[in-house]
Design an enzyme around this catalytic site. Structure first.
Site, PDB file in Angstrom:
ATOM      1  N   HIS A 121      15.726 -29.302  37.030  1.00  0.00           N
ATOM      2  CA  HIS A 121      16.659 -28.486  36.164  1.00  0.00           C
ATOM      3  C   HIS A 121      17.771 -27.327  37.550  1.00  0.00           C
ATOM      4  O   HIS A 121      17.902 -26.740  37.809  1.00  0.00           O
ATOM      5  CB  HIS A 121      15.959 -27.119  36.090  1.00  0.00           C
ATOM      6  CG  HIS A 121      15.281 -27.728  34.065  1.00  0.00           C
ATOM      7  ND1 HIS A 121      14.433 -26.493  33.088  1.00  0.00           N
ATOM      8  CD2 HIS A 121      15.908 -28.749  33.631  1.00  0.00           C
ATOM      9  CE1 HIS A 121      14.381 -27.697  32.660  1.00  0.00           C
ATOM     10  NE2 HIS A 121      15.298 -28.685  32.017  1.00  0.00           N
ATOM     11  N   ASN A 215      -2.747 -25.440  30.909  1.00  0.00           N
ATOM     12  CA  ASN A 215      -2.067 -24.304  30.630  1.00  0.00           C
ATOM     13  C   ASN A 215      -3.533 -23.084  29.974  1.00  0.00           C
ATOM     14  O   ASN A 215      -4.487 -23.784  29.933  1.00  0.00           O
ATOM     15  CB  ASN A 215      -1.060 -24.973  29.316  1.00  0.00           C
ATOM     16  CG  ASN A 215      -0.128 -23.558  29.228  1.00  0.00           C
ATOM     17  OD1 ASN A 215      -0.618 -22.095  29.271  1.00  0.00           O
ATOM     18  ND2 ASN A 215       1.366 -23.983  29.603  1.00  0.00           N
TER      19      ASN A 215
HETATM   20  C1  BV8 Z   1      20.967 -30.264  27.420  1.00  0.00           C
HETATM   21  C2  BV8 Z   1      17.303 -23.641  34.909  1.00  0.00           C
HETATM   22  C3  BV8 Z   1      22.407 -31.127  26.499  1.00  0.00           C
HETATM   23  C4  BV8 Z   1      17.887 -22.132  34.916  1.00  0.00           C
HETATM   24  C5  BV8 Z   1      16.524 -23.655  32.659  1.00  0.00           C
HETATM   25  C6  BV8 Z   1      17.269 -30.389  21.380  1.00  0.00           C
HETATM   26  C7  BV8 Z   1      17.829 -31.364  22.513  1.00  0.00           C
HETATM   27  C8  BV8 Z   1      18.947 -30.556  23.637  1.00  0.00           C
HETATM   28  C9  BV8 Z   1      19.108 -29.914  23.833  1.00  0.00           C
HETATM   29  C10 BV8 Z   1      18.786 -28.418  22.954  1.00  0.00           C
HETATM   30  C11 BV8 Z   1      18.006 -28.588  21.894  1.00  0.00           C
HETATM   31  N1  BV8 Z   1      17.793 -28.164  21.581  1.00  0.00           N
HETATM   32  C12 BV8 Z   1      18.347 -26.755  22.372  1.00  0.00           C
HETATM   33  C13 BV8 Z   1      18.508 -27.260  22.616  1.00  0.00           C
HETATM   34  C14 BV8 Z   1      19.986 -26.586  24.068  1.00  0.00           C
HETATM   35  C15 BV8 Z   1      19.146 -25.760  24.937  1.00  0.00           C
HETATM   36  C16 BV8 Z   1      17.276 -25.388  24.563  1.00  0.00           C
HETATM   37  O1  BV8 Z   1      16.149 -26.319  24.794  1.00  0.00           O
HETATM   38  N2  BV8 Z   1      16.677 -24.266  24.438  1.00  0.00           N
HETATM   39  C17 BV8 Z   1      15.831 -23.562  23.372  1.00  0.00           C
HETATM   40  C18 BV8 Z   1      15.304 -22.480  24.693  1.00  0.00           C
HETATM   41  C19 BV8 Z   1      15.362 -24.301  22.492  1.00  0.00           C
HETATM   42  N3  BV8 Z   1      18.443 -27.047  26.164  1.00  0.00           N
HETATM   43  C20 BV8 Z   1      19.424 -27.169  27.335  1.00  0.00           C
HETATM   44  O2  BV8 Z   1      20.386 -26.333  26.747  1.00  0.00           O
HETATM   45  C21 BV8 Z   1      19.904 -28.248  27.968  1.00  0.00           C
HETATM   46  N4  BV8 Z   1      20.893 -28.660  27.760  1.00  0.00           N
HETATM   47  O3  BV8 Z   1      20.035 -30.226  26.626  1.00  0.00           O
HETATM   48  O4  BV8 Z   1      21.776 -30.919  27.638  1.00  0.00           O
HETATM   49  C22 BV8 Z   1      22.665 -30.076  25.224  1.00  0.00           C
HETATM   50  C23 BV8 Z   1      24.183 -30.007  25.797  1.00  0.00           C
HETATM   51  C24 BV8 Z   1      25.177 -28.878  25.076  1.00  0.00           C
HETATM   52  C25 BV8 Z   1      24.677 -28.630  23.988  1.00  0.00           C
HETATM   53  C26 BV8 Z   1      23.225 -28.904  23.311  1.00  0.00           C
HETATM   54  C27 BV8 Z   1      22.586 -30.172  23.803  1.00  0.00           C
HETATM   55  C28 BV8 Z   1      19.242 -27.834  29.438  1.00  0.00           C
HETATM   56  C29 BV8 Z   1      17.636 -26.991  29.568  1.00  0.00           C
HETATM   57  C30 BV8 Z   1      17.868 -26.316  31.195  1.00  0.00           C
HETATM   58  C31 BV8 Z   1      18.215 -25.013  31.509  1.00  0.00           C
HETATM   59  N5  BV8 Z   1      17.795 -24.611  32.696  1.00  0.00           N
HETATM   60  N6  BV8 Z   1      16.332 -23.542  34.561  1.00  0.00           N
HETATM   61  C32 BV8 Z   1      17.704 -20.963  36.105  1.00  0.00           C
HETATM   62  O5  BV8 Z   1      15.902 -21.190  35.992  1.00  0.00           O
HETATM   63  O6  BV8 Z   1      17.781 -20.622  36.604  1.00  0.00           O
HETATM   64  S1  BV8 Z   1      14.911 -23.343  31.916  1.00  0.00           S
HETATM   65  C33 BV8 Z   1      14.044 -22.934  32.054  1.00  0.00           C
HETATM   66  O7  BV8 Z   1      12.988 -22.892  31.110  1.00  0.00           O
HETATM   67  C34 BV8 Z   1      13.864 -23.284  33.320  1.00  0.00           C
HETATM   68  O8  BV8 Z   1      13.633 -24.286  33.836  1.00  0.00           O
HETATM   69  C35 BV8 Z   1      12.370 -23.502  33.245  1.00  0.00           C
HETATM   70  O9  BV8 Z   1      11.318 -24.030  33.505  1.00  0.00           O
HETATM   71  C36 BV8 Z   1      12.322 -23.744  31.601  1.00  0.00           C
HETATM   72  C37 BV8 Z   1      11.151 -24.452  30.697  1.00  0.00           C
HETATM   73  O10 BV8 Z   1       9.861 -23.210  30.624  1.00  0.00           O
HETATM   74  P1  BV8 Z   1       8.626 -23.709  31.129  1.00  0.00           P
HETATM   75  O11 BV8 Z   1       8.809 -23.682  32.605  1.00  0.00           O
HETATM   76  O12 BV8 Z   1       8.028 -23.545  30.232  1.00  0.00           O
HETATM   77  O13 BV8 Z   1       8.371 -21.656  31.532  1.00  0.00           O
HETATM   78  P2  BV8 Z   1       8.027 -20.602  30.272  1.00  0.00           P
HETATM   79  O14 BV8 Z   1       7.981 -19.699  31.163  1.00  0.00           O
HETATM   80  O15 BV8 Z   1       8.537 -20.568  29.094  1.00  0.00           O
HETATM   81  O16 BV8 Z   1       6.521 -21.003  30.267  1.00  0.00           O
HETATM   82  C38 BV8 Z   1       5.436 -21.363  31.476  1.00  0.00           C
HETATM   83  C39 BV8 Z   1       4.134 -21.352  30.931  1.00  0.00           C
HETATM   84  O17 BV8 Z   1       2.678 -21.759  31.930  1.00  0.00           O
HETATM   85  C40 BV8 Z   1       3.102 -20.827  28.994  1.00  0.00           C
HETATM   86  O18 BV8 Z   1       3.052 -22.129  28.018  1.00  0.00           O
HETATM   87  C41 BV8 Z   1       2.255 -20.531  29.881  1.00  0.00           C
HETATM   88  O19 BV8 Z   1       0.863 -19.967  29.578  1.00  0.00           O
HETATM   89  C42 BV8 Z   1       1.747 -21.162  31.318  1.00  0.00           C
HETATM   90  N7  BV8 Z   1       1.448 -20.601  32.390  1.00  0.00           N
HETATM   91  C43 BV8 Z   1       1.178 -19.417  32.748  1.00  0.00           C
HETATM   92  N8  BV8 Z   1       0.519 -18.897  33.889  1.00  0.00           N
HETATM   93  C44 BV8 Z   1       0.014 -20.098  34.236  1.00  0.00           C
HETATM   94  C45 BV8 Z   1       0.521 -20.770  32.972  1.00  0.00           C
HETATM   95  N9  BV8 Z   1      -0.391 -23.091  32.844  1.00  0.00           N
HETATM   96  C46 BV8 Z   1      -1.598 -22.727  33.730  1.00  0.00           C
HETATM   97  N10 BV8 Z   1      -1.976 -21.953  35.045  1.00  0.00           N
HETATM   98  C47 BV8 Z   1      -1.061 -20.460  35.023  1.00  0.00           C
HETATM   99  N11 BV8 Z   1      -1.437 -19.672  35.945  1.00  0.00           N
END
Ligand code: BV8
Length: 246
Positions: A121, A215
């Protein structure tokens, strides 16, 4: 609470793994003091990533988007890699066939010296000219001018993948190849909701691979993982490296 049997199962698999693929998310940086995206501290200064990490938000209001990144860079600039990041570097040293795919844009993995890494990303310390597409590192914190500008006069943007933007082709190709080649995928600190990366564990499973999840809580990945180790990655990863004893 992690059951000793689960740790043993994970260590047993790792000891017999030929190609280890590691996938990390924001959770691995949580113990470095960096907020996650969706946890209960998952608000980034009252914004959700989905609101501001988009090309439309940047087009509409580049100053607010840049102020948000400047604030995040301020937090990340003070953060240090934690034992979880360092343990992954040790795994790279242990496994001849290894790749780390990180969704994180904070650059903390890179600071441990890990080299076989895909920042799928992007990286929020790198900027890109919106006209020329040229990238460069911009380490200044806080930014002296918002939005920062290229020598050509055009605005610079963070060189990260926003929602609605496609992932870099080369990064995706490297990832897809590793998904085919790996026999074990270890998924660390991701909620498994952002696509297309969220589909990676399923791909490994369908190829007959083994999935280890680390996790602090259950996620959609828990339903397909061969073993889920629930706890902090900063505790579990060093314990796994120690148990491998190499
Ligand atoms: C795309 C950079 C083609 C920016 C980020 C199906 C197929 C394709 C696309 C989609 C689809 N459905 C929806 C989509 C669109 C979208 C998407 O997925 N939306 C989601 C919200 C439903 N995807 C996209 O747009 C992607 N592009 O597919 O291109 C396309 C083009 C046009 C139209 C359609 C498709 C691009 C996605 C990238 C977005 N950019 N970041 C920035 O950061 O400024 S995403 C962002 O989320 C970060 O990169 C982050 O890393 C990522 C995922 O989140 P997580 O890392 O999992 O973080 P989160 O807080 O959610 O979870 C943390 C976890 O850690 C928790 O589970 C917690 O319990 C755990 N935890 C906490 N502490 C600890 C721990 N575990 C262990 N130890 C600890 N101490």
């Amino acid at each position: 609470m992690i059951h000793a049997a689960d740790i043993d199962k994970a260590v047993e698999r790792l000891a017999n793994t030929k190609f280890l693929l590691v996938l990390t998310g924001a959770g691995i940086s949580h113990e470095s003091g960096i907020p996650t995206f969706r946890g209960n501290d998952g608000l980034w200064q009252n914004y959700r990533a989905e609101e501001l990490a988009t090309p439309w938000a940047f087009e509409r209001d580049p100053v607010t988007v840049w102020k948000w990144y400047d604030w995040r860079r301020g937090i990340i600039g003070k953060a240090e890699p934690n034992p979880g990041h360092h343990a992954i570097k040790e795994l790279e040293d242990i496994f001849e066939n290894f790749l780390l795919i990180t969704q994180n844009v904070d650059g903390l993995h890179g600071r441990t010296g890990v080299t076989r890494m895909v920042e799928i990303h992007g990286n929020l310390w790198r900027v890109r000219c919106v006209r020329e597409g040229k990238t460069s590192m911009l380490m200044e914190v806080p930014l002296s001018s918002i939005p920062p500008r290229c020598e050509c006069g055009e605005m610079l943007r963070p060189d990260v993948v926003w929602f609605g933007e496609s992932l870099p082709t080369q990064a995706l190709e490297q990832a897809f190849k590793a998904l085919e080649m790996c026999d074990t995928l270890m998924v660390v600190g991701t909620s498994g909701v952002v696509y297309p990366v969220a589909s990676f564990p399923e791909t490994v499973k369908s190829n007959g691979g083994f999935v280890i999840e680390i996790n602090t809580e259950a996620t959609p990945i828990s339903n397909i993982a061969d073993v889920s180790l629930y706890g902090k990655s900063g505790d579990i990863l060093p314990a796994l490296v120690n148990a491998l004893g190499v």
